[in-house]
Design a protein around this motif. Sequence first.
Motif, PDB file in Angstrom:
ATOM      1  N   SER A  71       6.930  11.479   0.401  1.00  0.00           N
ATOM      2  CA  SER A  71       6.630  10.253   1.131  1.00  0.00           C
ATOM      3  C   SER A  71       6.001   9.245   0.180  1.00  0.00           C
ATOM      4  O   SER A  71       5.439   9.597  -0.852  1.00  0.00           O
ATOM      5  CB  SER A  71       5.700  10.527   2.307  1.00  0.00           C
ATOM      6  N   TYR A  72       6.120   7.984   0.572  1.00  0.00           N
ATOM      7  CA  TYR A  72       5.524   6.884  -0.178  1.00  0.00           C
ATOM      8  C   TYR A  72       4.769   6.031   0.824  1.00  0.00           C
ATOM      9  O   TYR A  72       5.322   5.661   1.868  1.00  0.00           O
ATOM     10  CB  TYR A  72       6.618   6.056  -0.867  1.00  0.00           C
ATOM     11  N   SER A  73       3.514   5.751   0.557  1.00  0.00           N
ATOM     12  CA  SER A  73       2.743   4.928   1.500  1.00  0.00           C
ATOM     13  C   SER A  73       2.090   3.776   0.753  1.00  0.00           C
ATOM     14  O   SER A  73       1.779   3.871  -0.432  1.00  0.00           O
ATOM     15  CB  SER A  73       1.678   5.769   2.202  1.00  0.00           C
ATOM     16  N   ARG A  74       1.905   2.690   1.486  1.00  0.00           N
ATOM     17  CA  ARG A  74       1.214   1.532   0.928  1.00  0.00           C
ATOM     18  C   ARG A  74       0.365   0.905   2.028  1.00  0.00           C
ATOM     19  O   ARG A  74       0.778   0.836   3.189  1.00  0.00           O
ATOM     20  CB  ARG A  74       2.169   0.536   0.324  1.00  0.00           C
ATOM     21  N   MET A  75      -0.821   0.470   1.649  1.00  0.00           N
ATOM     22  CA  MET A  75      -1.724  -0.123   2.614  1.00  0.00           C
ATOM     23  C   MET A  75      -1.320  -1.569   2.871  1.00  0.00           C
ATOM     24  O   MET A  75      -1.045  -2.314   1.948  1.00  0.00           O
ATOM     25  CB  MET A  75      -3.152  -0.061   2.090  1.00  0.00           C
ATOM     26  N   GLU A  76      -1.277  -1.939   4.152  1.00  0.00           N
ATOM     27  CA  GLU A  76      -0.958  -3.315   4.530  1.00  0.00           C
ATOM     28  C   GLU A  76      -2.204  -4.121   4.862  1.00  0.00           C
ATOM     29  O   GLU A  76      -2.176  -5.334   4.766  1.00  0.00           O
ATOM     30  CB  GLU A  76      -0.027  -3.338   5.740  1.00  0.00           C
ATOM     31  N   GLY A  77      -3.261  -3.469   5.260  1.00  0.00           N
ATOM     32  CA  GLY A  77      -4.449  -4.227   5.618  1.00  0.00           C
ATOM     33  C   GLY A  77      -5.654  -3.343   5.854  1.00  0.00           C
ATOM     34  O   GLY A  77      -5.526  -2.173   6.189  1.00  0.00           O
ATOM     35  N   VAL A  78      -6.836  -3.944   5.674  1.00  0.00           N
ATOM     36  CA  VAL A  78      -8.108  -3.267   5.912  1.00  0.00           C
ATOM     37  C   VAL A  78      -9.011  -4.252   6.643  1.00  0.00           C
ATOM     38  O   VAL A  78      -9.147  -5.397   6.230  1.00  0.00           O
ATOM     39  CB  VAL A  78      -8.796  -2.840   4.598  1.00  0.00           C
TER      40      VAL A  78
END
Length: 84
Positions: A71-78
């Motif tokens: 899997s590959y994940s990336r943060m879109e917002g905090v």
Amino acid sequence: MSSPFCRHGDELALSMDRLLSNFELRSRILERDGDDFKVSIRYLRKKLITVALDTVFRINYHTLDATHAWSYSRMEGVLHPPAS
């Protein structure tokens, strides 16, 4: 992790539970399009001070064969949630 008895969403939830159980307060799948997910996770960490963060991730899940996946994940917002 791949299992013939689990769907990708179930496997994703199990993986997230294991990895984040020490810091995670709540998680949920916001969107799903095949093997692409948008996930919301609230982290809570208590030491000298308490920090809570609401995060949103995009996760792409890929199955290579019956026993291999990645899997590959990336943060879109905090966001820092408002105090209750």
